[in-house]
Design a protein around this motif. Structure first.
Motif, short mmCIF file in Angstrom:
data_model
loop_
_atom_site.label_atom_id
_atom_site.label_comp_id
_atom_site.label_asym_id
_atom_site.label_seq_id
_atom_site.Cartn_x
_atom_site.Cartn_y
_atom_site.Cartn_z
N UNK A 59 0.56 -1.23 -0.01
CA UNK A 59 0.17 0.05 -0.15
C UNK A 59 0.82 1.16 0.15
N UNK A 60 0.53 2.09 -0.94
CA UNK A 60 1.33 3.36 -0.86
C UNK A 60 0.49 4.63 -0.11
N UNK A 61 1.35 4.99 0.91
CA UNK A 61 0.52 6.19 1.75
C UNK A 61 1.00 7.38 1.33
N UNK A 89 -2.26 -1.62 11.73
CA UNK A 89 -2.86 -2.76 11.04
C UNK A 89 -2.62 -3.91 11.99
N UNK A 90 -1.81 -3.92 12.93
CA UNK A 90 -1.58 -5.07 13.78
C UNK A 90 -2.18 -4.98 15.13
N UNK A 116 2.16 -9.88 9.11
CA UNK A 116 3.47 -9.13 9.54
C UNK A 116 3.26 -7.92 8.73
N UNK A 117 3.64 -6.76 9.08
CA UNK A 117 3.82 -5.42 8.34
C UNK A 117 5.03 -4.99 8.23
N UNK A 118 5.72 -4.84 7.15
CA UNK A 118 6.96 -4.10 6.99
C UNK A 118 6.82 -2.71 6.22
N UNK A 119 7.74 -1.92 6.74
CA UNK A 119 7.86 -0.64 6.06
C UNK A 119 9.27 -0.46 5.68
N UNK A 120 9.64 -0.43 4.11
CA UNK A 120 11.02 -0.31 3.80
C UNK A 120 11.49 0.99 4.33
N UNK A 121 12.71 1.12 4.63
CA UNK A 121 13.35 2.42 5.34
C UNK A 121 13.07 3.58 4.43
N UNK A 122 12.57 4.55 4.97
CA UNK A 122 12.24 6.03 4.24
C UNK A 122 11.60 5.68 3.12
N UNK A 127 4.26 -3.09 3.40
CA UNK A 127 4.01 -4.57 2.89
C UNK A 127 3.32 -5.20 3.85
N UNK A 128 2.23 -5.69 3.50
CA UNK A 128 1.32 -6.41 4.64
C UNK A 128 1.32 -7.78 4.16
#
Length: 137
Positions: A59-61, A89-90, A116-122, A127-128
């Motif tokens: 998802x693009x925020x 989300x969690x 699990x939810x990840x956010x690539x740096x900066x 990513x869910x």
């Protein structure tokens, strides 16, 4: 008293033809062991290892007002919001809503282990990922 030291070198002669003959002589054993190992590995993975499937969505925020151009502050705010959204989300409320909305027979703790939810740096991308042993889930 003088001691005479004798140097002795051990030489080993390797005959490649003899090695080939030993391999040929034991070829049936080598092939049968290879087949047994392959069969054992196949049975182990089919009977004892549970398959795991996963699906990921990104998802693009972006914080943008209607009919307005994107500014640098919108981009910065979007980057900060990704961390907040990842936590939300969690959260118990969101995961319980997902369980109820999809009619799943899971508790909050079970669902949390799968998501699990990840956010690539900066970046402003979330990513869910959901993992389960059932491919339909």
């Amino acid at each position: 008293m003088e001691e005479n030291t004798i140097r002795q070198t051990d030489e080993i002669e390797i005959d490649l033809w003899e090695i080939c003959l030993v391999l040929i002589h034991n070829l049936a054993l080598i092939i049968s062991v290879g087949i047994m190992v392959a069969l054992g590995t196949f049975l182990f993975t089919q009977l004892l290892v549970t398959p795991s499937y996963e699906s990921t969505t990104k998802i693009y925020i972006l914080n943008k007002q209607e009919n307005a151009s994107v500014t640098y502050s919108d981009i910065q705010l979007g980057t900060q919001l990704t961390k907040d959204y990842a936590e939300l989300i969690q959260s118990r409320f969101v995961l319980e809503e997902v369980v109820q909305g999809m009619g799943l027979d899971l508790t909050y703790e079970q669902m949390k282990e799968k998501v699990s939810v990840t956010t690539p740096t900066e970046t402003r991308i979330l990513a869910i990922t959901v993992k389960d042993s059932d491919p339909v889930m």
